[in-house]
Structure formats: C-alpha cells, structure tokens
Design a protein around this motif. Structure first.
Motif, short mmCIF file in Angstrom:
data_model
loop_
_atom_site.label_atom_id
_atom_site.label_comp_id
_atom_site.label_asym_id
_atom_site.label_seq_id
_atom_site.Cartn_x
_atom_site.Cartn_y
_atom_site.Cartn_z
N VAL A 182 85.20 12.99 -63.87
CA VAL A 182 86.36 12.47 -63.14
C VAL A 182 87.46 13.54 -63.06
O VAL A 182 88.06 13.76 -62.01
N LEU A 183 87.70 14.19 -64.20
CA LEU A 183 88.76 15.22 -64.21
C LEU A 183 88.43 16.37 -63.27
O LEU A 183 89.31 16.90 -62.58
N ALA A 184 87.17 16.77 -63.29
CA ALA A 184 86.78 17.86 -62.39
C ALA A 184 86.96 17.46 -60.93
O ALA A 184 87.44 18.25 -60.10
N LYS A 185 86.59 16.21 -60.62
CA LYS A 185 86.75 15.73 -59.24
C LYS A 185 88.23 15.64 -58.87
O LYS A 185 88.63 16.02 -57.75
N GLU A 186 89.04 15.14 -59.80
CA GLU A 186 90.48 15.04 -59.54
C GLU A 186 91.09 16.42 -59.36
O GLU A 186 91.92 16.65 -58.47
N ALA A 187 90.67 17.39 -60.21
CA ALA A 187 91.19 18.74 -60.10
C ALA A 187 90.84 19.35 -58.74
O ALA A 187 91.68 19.99 -58.08
N GLU A 188 89.61 19.16 -58.34
CA GLU A 188 89.17 19.69 -57.04
C GLU A 188 89.93 19.03 -55.89
O GLU A 188 90.34 19.69 -54.93
N HIS A 189 90.14 17.72 -56.02
CA HIS A 189 90.89 16.98 -54.99
C HIS A 189 92.32 17.51 -54.88
O HIS A 189 92.83 17.72 -53.76
N CYS A 190 92.97 17.71 -56.02
CA CYS A 190 94.34 18.24 -56.00
C CYS A 190 94.38 19.66 -55.43
O CYS A 190 95.31 20.02 -54.70
N PHE A 191 93.36 20.45 -55.79
CA PHE A 191 93.34 21.83 -55.30
C PHE A 191 93.20 21.85 -53.77
O PHE A 191 93.88 22.62 -53.08
N GLN A 192 92.32 20.99 -53.25
CA GLN A 192 92.13 20.93 -51.80
C GLN A 192 93.40 20.49 -51.09
O GLN A 192 93.66 20.89 -49.95
N ASN A 193 94.19 19.65 -51.74
CA ASN A 193 95.43 19.16 -51.15
C ASN A 193 96.62 20.02 -51.52
O ASN A 193 97.78 19.60 -51.34
N LYS A 194 96.33 21.21 -52.11
CA LYS A 194 97.35 22.20 -52.45
C LYS A 194 98.37 21.70 -53.48
O LYS A 194 99.51 22.15 -53.53
N ARG A 195 97.91 20.77 -54.30
CA ARG A 195 98.72 20.34 -55.46
C ARG A 195 98.22 21.14 -56.66
O ARG A 195 97.52 20.64 -57.53
N TYR A 196 98.59 22.41 -56.66
CA TYR A 196 97.96 23.34 -57.59
C TYR A 196 98.32 23.07 -59.06
O TYR A 196 97.48 23.22 -59.95
N LEU A 197 99.57 22.68 -59.32
CA LEU A 197 99.96 22.42 -60.70
C LEU A 197 99.19 21.23 -61.28
O LEU A 197 98.70 21.27 -62.43
N ASP A 198 99.07 20.16 -60.48
CA ASP A 198 98.30 18.99 -60.94
C ASP A 198 96.84 19.38 -61.12
O ASP A 198 96.18 18.93 -62.07
N SER A 199 96.35 20.21 -60.23
CA SER A 199 94.96 20.66 -60.34
C SER A 199 94.75 21.46 -61.63
O SER A 199 93.75 21.27 -62.33
N ALA A 200 95.72 22.32 -61.94
CA ALA A 200 95.59 23.13 -63.16
C ALA A 200 95.56 22.25 -64.41
O ALA A 200 94.79 22.48 -65.35
N LYS A 201 96.41 21.22 -64.44
CA LYS A 201 96.43 20.32 -65.60
C LYS A 201 95.10 19.62 -65.78
O LYS A 201 94.63 19.44 -66.91
N CYS A 202 94.49 19.21 -64.69
CA CYS A 202 93.19 18.53 -64.78
C CYS A 202 92.08 19.50 -65.16
O CYS A 202 91.23 19.18 -66.01
N TYR A 203 92.08 20.66 -64.53
CA TYR A 203 91.04 21.65 -64.85
C TYR A 203 91.06 22.03 -66.34
O TYR A 203 90.01 22.28 -66.94
N ALA A 204 92.26 22.08 -66.91
CA ALA A 204 92.37 22.47 -68.32
C ALA A 204 91.68 21.47 -69.25
O ALA A 204 91.29 21.82 -70.36
N LEU A 205 91.54 20.24 -68.79
CA LEU A 205 90.93 19.19 -69.62
C LEU A 205 89.42 19.09 -69.42
O LEU A 205 88.75 18.34 -70.13
N THR A 206 88.88 19.84 -68.46
CA THR A 206 87.44 19.76 -68.18
C THR A 206 86.68 20.80 -68.99
O THR A 206 87.26 21.66 -69.63
N GLN A 207 85.35 20.68 -68.90
CA GLN A 207 84.48 21.65 -69.56
C GLN A 207 83.92 22.67 -68.57
O GLN A 207 82.95 23.36 -68.88
#
Length: 945
Positions: free
Chosen positions: A396-421
């Motif tokens: 879920v976190l990886a999907k959310e991070a990718e979704h935020c990245f695609q929508n140029k919400r880079y800070l939110d994407s970074a926070k999610c990516y940091a929690l993934t493996q």
C-alpha cells in the motif's frame, strides 16, 4: 529487503458454510435468530426453541391450533426474549422466552403482520416498550407487549394497538415490508419503512422523558404531507432492508435495501437533518438474476459485503467495489432456499430450506479490504486494514508513494517511500532525476529515523549525505535575499538534525568527516554550532581565538568550566584580556591548579608593563590567601613578583609567613637569592633570621640599621656565647664605624652579657677615660657584688656539710626492738624463727616472705639480677672440695669468701628491702592489678565451687 509471504496451508474462505446436523420431523416454515436464541416453526403446530449456547437442550412448544391456520412469519426482538408469530389467518401469537404457553394478541386480530420495528432503546426481557407493526394493508400500528410477573390472574400481554400511519404507493396502500427504529443525536429519532418500491424516512424529536409515550408524534408531523422517500420503478412483490451494526455500537453504520431494480446500499449519517442515508449506490442485478424466474429471496449485510439469497444459491457482493466475490450453489436435494437471517450479536448467518438448516461463519472479512481501498486510491483506509500485515502495508505504501510521485506531491511521496522496503538506491535516483532535493532530504530523514541502532553503516551513510544536502541547500538559499525566511527555516531544521539525540552517537563517531564537510563549504557558523553539540569546546575556543573573539572564547571556557581548556588557552587570552581572564580563574576557585597557570603568567609578565603584572599578583594572592595554597612554586612565583614590583608587600608577606621553617611554603634559599639580587636588605635579614643564620643577619642588618641588628642579636636565647658574639659585632660597628661612644655604652646597657672590658679593646688609644668612667665604676660594683655573693654561698655550703655529718652519726646509733611474740606481716608465723627484716614503719617480714612478695613486682632486669645474686650467695656458702690446700691458702680464701658473701647479701638487701612492701611505691603501683591472675581465674573459680 522484502517480505516473504509464504502460506503453509490454504486460507479459509470469508464465508464458511456449515450444515447443521438437524433432521426436522416436519417441514420448516420459518426460522428467526437473535442474541443466540433460535426459534423455528415446524409443520402446522410445533415451535422449536434452541439456546445456541446449549444446543443439546431444545425446547418444544405447541401452538395449540386446531384450525387450518399456518405460520406466515415470525419476528424475534434484539434480546431474543419476545417472539411474535403471524398466522395466515390474520392473527398474531406471542411467546416470551421465560414461559411455555403461547398467548394470542386479541387487539392484533384481523391484521396480517408483514414487519415489526423493535424498540432497542426501551425494550427489556419482560417489556417490548413502544414498537411499530407493519401490515399487508399498508398500515403502521404502534403497540406494546408486557409480561406480568407473579400475577395470579392472566392479563392480556398487548397493552395497546393503535394505528399511526398508512404507507401508499401510486396505486394506493402497499404492504409495509420492513420497519426500523433508530435514534440519532439530541433526541432525534429516524424511522425507516419500506414497501415494494419505496423507502420512507420519518424524522422527528421525542422530548426527553416522553419516549415511553411512543412515536405517534413523529408520524403526526407527516399527516399533511408525504415524508421523504426513495422510489424505484421495478418490483417483484416485496422488498427487504438489512443493517450492519459494528461491535460496541448501538446504531447501525450501513444499510442495504433489496428491491426490484437491484440493491440500494450506503452508509447511515445521523447528523443529517432529514435523511440519514448517505453515500448511496445501486447494485443492479446481473443477467443471471431474473426477477420473474429466480428473484432474490432475502438479504443480509456484513461490514463489507451484502449477501443475496436466491432460490438455489448465495451471492456475496463487496460494498466497496460492487464486485461479486463469492457464490455458493446449493444442491437440488436440499430443496429451494427459503430464508436468510443474521444474528447481529454473534455475526452468524443462517439459511434454511424446508428440510435443512445451514450456517455461515464470517471469518476475517477485512482480509482483502486493503487491496480494494488501495485500488480506489483510498490509502489511509487501506493502511488501516493492514496494520497487522506488514507485507500488505508495504504494498500500500509503495502504491501511495508512486501515486503521490505521479501527481507531483514529492514530499508526501518521499514520506511513503521511506516506510517501504523498496530498494533505497532506486528511490534516491528517482528523486535525483526529478531534481527534487527537498523531497530527497525528506526521504533520507524518514529513512534514517526508521533505522535500527544496529544498522550503523546505513546510519553513517545517511547522516553524512543529509549533512551534504543541507549544506548545499543552505548555500543556495543564503545567496538569495528573497528566500530569507526559507533559509532561516532550513537552518533551524539542519540544527535540529545535528542536535537530534538519535543522531548523536553517529555524528560523534564520524565528527571528523562532518568537520571536513563543514570546512569545505566554509560554514564556520555551523562548524562552531556542531562543535558545541559534540562538546568539542577546544575547537570552539580555538575558532574564537583565531578570529580575535577573545571575549567569546572566554565565555565558552567560563560556561563549560573545563580545567584542561583553561590551561591550554590561558596563555593566549591573558595577553589580550588579562583582567577578565584572572576574574574567570578566580571564579573557578580550587578547580584550577595554579601551578599549571604559572607558564601563562610568566610569559605574560615578561611581555607587559609593571602595571599589568598586578593582575598576575592578584591571582597569586587569591591562591595564597583565599585558597590557602601551600605549593612551593606558587609562593615562590608570588615572591618573585613582589620582589620585582612590590617591595613593600614583599616584607609584609615574609613577616606574615612567620619564622617557623616547617610552616613556611616558599623556598628560603631561592627567596634569599631573589631578595639579594633586587637589593631588598630588610627582606634578606628576615630570611636569615628564619634560617637561624644570626651572624649573617646581624652583618647585613648593620649595613641597614643598628636597631635591626640589635633585634637580630637577641634571637639566639639559648646560646649566650653566640649572643655575646653578636653584640660584640654591634659594639665594634658602633665604635669603629660610627665612632659613637655613647651608643657603644648604650650597647652595654642593652646586653647584660657585655662588660666594659669586652668593649675597651675596640676604642682607640687616644679616647679619654671620662667617656666611660661611669661604665667602669658600674662594672667594679658588679664584680664586688659577685664576690660577696660567692662568699655567702661558701658559708651556706659549710653549714650544710656539718648538718649531714651529724645526721650520719645519728643514724649509726638508731635501733628497733622486736618482742618474742611478734609475727611476720605476710605469713602471720612467729618472726624470730627465720631471718627477718624490720622497717621504720613498723612492718616486719621473714626474708623469704618479703622476697616472695617483692619478686613478682620487680622489673625484669632486677628479677634477673636478683636470681644471679642468689646463685652467687649459694655458691659462696658451699664448702671447698679440696682438702690438701695449705693453711695459709685456706685462710686467704676464707677471708675473700666472707667479704664477697657480705657484699652479695648487701646487694640483695638493696633490691628486696629497699622499701616496705606494704607502705612503699610497690603497693601504689600494684593498685590496678587484679587480685586473681586472669590466666588462673577459671582454675580459681572452679576451686570455689
């Protein structure tokens, strides 16, 4: 690293069907379940009640009907206590769980009951409270049923039965298919009623305290106009609505209404003013459901699914996406499926045909909900439903991070990516390629916070990288005045990062690399800040000194009070701010070792004026007088400063130190040399006096002051010869150097040891006698007095000798008389039987008794001497073994033996009879001795028993 999702056995389905091991003797007409109480109508006249907690103890009740009436429907309240049995003859029966007899409800007769709305707020096991009853003719009645306990007379259970409303469709009154009563906030009630095509909502407030009066007031509000309703065109003759109530809640949260066009489902929002239905959606029947042939029979609602009962199967549809997720076909041999009902308290679903009963267990219904929410981009809900499943949460976190990245919400994407493996390098490169340094920093910060303490290499890498990114970012922002606020905010974040307790160990272990980074960026401000955090105060002070910020350097030293840093930087600081440095030293008190500060003071005192040396003296005086330092180096240095700049203080210091060499803390020889070099003669004289070098003291004092020399000459009180010698030196100096006869005569009067004849040789020959005539006369008078005194002493000595001779003569004639009956004072036997002693005090002892009493109390050396004398005495008393000696020889030997024997006896008497054993010192010395020898105490005590 990634998660491994290995399932060892096949996962059980969400809806797990179980056939109940029950063979009904007659066909099943109707089945209801609530609160673990199951009621089943069998055949024409039998009612079977089962407590599912005790399934082996069924209870069978006979309806007692002799006519052709059949059970049409049954209704069981939420407590499982009140059972209503509607008959096809428009009659209604009532059975309470606590009784065995079925009661007819007379007021209900003539109405075919289609639905009942139970009162979940006022209903008890003996009273239903106000309830609503829907009929096939479209009428809604309000009623109440009560069971009287302990009554002698049978009363009707139905308290009242009155009509409150009539439901209509386009063609007129329509059967009331379902009724539901719910209470919202602030006393507001919502009543939901359904017909074949319509869903009505009655909303109104019941005043607090009047709930027992029923719901007629709510229906009265809609007497003149229709209430709000939803209508659908298609119909298959009836409809059914189901609700889902979560655990630990009293109100349903969602609904599903099965009607002709499909299933209307959604949530219930009790805060809305007129309609509580919210988020409504319609699930249209698919092509395999034909409402003319195999129309749905029943519906139940769970947390995420509604289940449709068809004549031959069960379909489960997910309310999140409208997809059919489960379908269960039933064999023809079981017959057509008749009814499906859910027990809301235990979340079990029951299905029956005329022959068989099935039960569905709902197990982990939310297991795949996360995936559906994730596909709907509802990531918060998705994460909520996979908290205990880390492998799903990672997806879920990886999907959310990718979704935020695609929508140029880079800070939110970074926070999610940091929690993934996900692979760290891939994510980092992704942000670098997108030129999103701020997002990259956020990713690294979050990743760093999630690392374990054991992952030291990763921590070091991230910490160093973040420092580099922060410095780059600060360098860019600092040059742009328009970004001042952002610069300050970023600087604060960087400082928070540097001072974070979690990063402290890593930063400390790699501080050399961080210093190099800070130096390469020329960021001295943060270099100092980082050094303070690392408690590397040496670097901080050195930095301030290099930039001539001496006051700041001293402030750091004073604040952290590190002795080693004071020793290291004091030589530099005292050259520029001497007074403040000395003040800081004094504030440190005894924590500083003044010996280690002497090098700084020496360098300082050699390069500055006398006035500035006063600061060094001030600190040395503080050490000596306040801290009472006894170190020789400190006193020697203070002495050297006094000799250099303050000769007045020098002498007072020496005098205060005293004249006892053992209590003086400076080096006497060093002090003497120092004072001599600087010509401080008074100080030298004092030191000579302390060293007891009186001749040198007098010699030097005569060069300064005769009175000073005189004070020195009187010091050797125990050595008259030396005193006389010193005074002669003074007299010679006065006569020969100063040529002052009067002063020389004064010397004679100052020292009694000097005579005129001692001084005369110092005078020149031409001096007349008139100058010291008086002194000569005084001297002659003294000699005359001395001669007279000697004569008097000689006469006194002659008289004393005469008295002694008389006493000796008197002693020779002294004697004592002993009576025959006198006894020994020690043994109490007659005295004259053996040799004895008579003392002047009157005590008399046998020789052996006195010896026995005296010997134990004699010193060891006297005991040894006494034993030796006794042996000699015995030896002299034995006769000679030789019988052939000449007579002359015998005579000579006997004479010598007698003489020796008398001498031995006299020596023994001197030891044994020196004093009376009872009256002399011996008795006094033995006063603290025990009467019984401690070593023989036990033996003596036993002899007394």
């Amino acid at each position: 690293s990634g998660y491994v999702n290995a399932r060892l056995e096949k996962e059980t389905p969400i809806f797990n069907k179980q056939r109940i091991d029950f063979a009904p003797p007659e066909k099943i007409n109707s089945l209801v379940v609530s609160s673990n109480q199951l009621c089943m109508s069998l055949g024409k006249d039998t009612l079977l009640r089962i407590d599912l907690g005790k399934p082996d103890e069924p209870n069978q009740v006979e309806l007692g009907r002799k006519d052709e009436a059949k059970v049409y429907k049954m209704f069981l309240d939420h407590t499982g206590s009140h059972l209503l049995i509607a008959l096809n003859t428009s009659e209604c029966l009532y059975l309470n769980r606590s009784v065995q007899k079925v009661r007819a409800l007379s007021r209900w007769k003539g109405h075919l009951i289609e639905s009942v709305g139970w009162n979940k707020f006022l209903g008890t096991e003996t009273n239903t409270g106000p309830i609503l009853v829907g009929t096939a003719q479209g009428q809604i009645y309000e009623a109440e049923i009560s069971v009287s306990e302990g009554s002698l007379f049978s009363t009707n259970p139905d308290q009242y039965f009155r009509q409150v409303y009539t439901l209509e469709e386009e063609s007129g009154p329509a059967p009331v298919c379902c009724l539901e009563i719910e209470r919202g906030i602030e006393g507001k009630f919502f009543i939901i009623a359904t017909t074949q095509k319509r869903l009505f909502q009655f909303v109104g407030k019941v005043p607090e305290g009047t709930e027992q009066q029923g719901f007629s007031s709510i229906f009265a509000l809609h007497a003149d106009h229709l209430p709000s309703f939803r209508e659908f065109p298609a119909s298959f003759g009836f409809s059914e609505i189901a609700f889902y109530t979560p655990k630990l809640r009293s109100n349903p949260r969602s609904f599903a209404w099965m009607m002709g066009n499909g299933v209307l489902y959604g949530t219930l929002d009790y805060s809305r003013p007129d309609s509580i239905l919210s988020d409504e959606q319609v699930w249209v029947y698919p092509s395999d459901i034909d409402i003319t042939v195999n129309k749905p029979v029943s519906i139940v609602l769970t947390q995420f699914h509604f289940l449709l009962l068809l004549p031959d199967r069960v379909k489960a549809v997910c309310t999140l996406n409208g997809q059919v997720v489960f379908q269960d076909m039933f064999l023809e041999k079981f017959g057509l499926l008749t009814r499906m009902i859910k027990d809301p308290t235990v979340q079990q679903i029951w299905i029956h045909t005329e022959k068989v009963v099935f039960r569905y267990h709902v197990q982990r219904e939310s297991r795949d909900v996360w995936k559906m929410y994730m596909n709907m981009n509802k990531f918060d809900l998705a994460k909520e439903y996979c908290k205990d499943r880390p492998e799903c949460l990672d997806i879920v976190l990886a999907k959310e991070a990718e979704h935020c990245f695609q929508n140029k919400r880079y800070l939110d994407s970074a926070k999610c990516y940091a929690l993934t493996q996900n692979y760290f390098e891939e994510i980092a490169l992704k942000f670098i390629e997108a030129k999103q340094e701020e997002a990259l920093m956020e990713f690294l910060i979050k990743k760093l916070s999630n690392l374990k303490p054991s992952e030291k290499t990763q921590t070091t890498l991230l910490t160093t990288w973040l420092t580099e990114l922060y410095l780059n970012w600060l360098g860019i922002l600092e040059g742009d005045p328009s970004q001042r606020n952002l610069y300050l905010d970023t600087r604060e974040k960087f400082r928070t990062f540097l001072s974070s307790p979690k990063n402290k160990d890593c930063l400390f272990n790699n501080r050399a690399s961080i210093y190099e980074l800070l130096a390469s960026h020329g960021d001295t401000e943060h270099m100092v800040y980082f050094a303070v955090i690392m408690q590397d105060y040496e670097r901080v002070v050195a930095h301030h000194c290099q930039h001539d910020e001496y006051d700041e350097a001293l402030n750091v030293l004073s604040r952290h009070r590190d002795e080693k840093l004071f020793y290291k930087f004091s030589p530099v600081l005292i050259q520029h701010i001497p007074k403040k440095v000395v003040d800081a030293w004094i504030s440190m008190g005894s924590r500083l070792d003044a010996r280690n500060l002497i090098p700084a003071l020496v360098n300082y005192s050699q390069s500055v004026s006398t006035q500035q040396i006063n600061e060094a003296i001030r600190y040395m005086e503080f050490c000596v007088y306040q801290l009472e330092e006894t170190q020789q180096a400190i006193h020697n240095y203070l002495l050297s400063l006094y000799a250099l700049c303050r000769p007045d203080s020098l002498l007072s210091y020496l005098e205060q130190a005293g004249t006892n060499p053992n209590r003086i803390h400076y080096d006497l020889k060093y002090a003497l040399r120092l004072c001599a070099e600087h010509g401080h003669h008074h100080a030298c004289v004092h030191i000579y006096k302390v060293m007891e070098l009186y001749e040198e003291a007098v010699d030097l004092a005569l060069q300064v002051d005769v009175d000073l020399a005189k004070s020195c000459a009187d010091l050797p009180e125990d050595d008259e010869e030396l005193r006389k010698k010193l005074w002669l030196k003074i007299a010679r100096h006065v006569v020969q150097e100063e040529k002052d006869v009067k002063k020389a005569m004064a010397c004679l009067s100052s020292c009694a040891l000097l005579k005129i004849e001692d001084v005369l040789p110092f005078f020149p020959d031409f001096v007349t006698i008139d100058h010291f005539k008086e002194a000569i006369c005084n001297s002659l008078e003294d000699y005359n007095k001395h001669i007279e005194e000697l004569k008097r002493e000689m006469e006194e000595a002659t008289q004393s000798a005469k008295r002694i001779r008389e006493d000796i003569q008197e002693m020779r004639n002294k004697y004592g008389s002993v009576e025959p009956q006198e006894k020994c004072a020690a043994c109490d036997f007659p005295l004259l039987n053996r040799p004895f002693y008579l003392f002047l005090c009157g005590h008399m002892f046998h020789y052996d008794c006195l010896l026995q009493a005296v010997f134990p109390n004699l010193p060891a050396y006297k005991q040894a001497k006494l034993e030796d004398l006794q042996k000699k005495l015995v030896a002299t008393s034995q006769p000679s073994k030789s019988h052939h000696r000449p007579k002359d020889a015998d005579t000579i030997s006997l004479g010598k033996g007698q003489q020796s024997r008398e001498q031995i006896k006299a020596d023994i008497d001197d030891i044994v009879a020196a004093e009376c054993v009872y009256c002399g010192e011996l008795m006094i010395r033995s006063i603290d001795k025990p009467f019984i020898d401690p070593q023989k105490y036990e033996e003596e005590m036993q002899s007394w028993l």
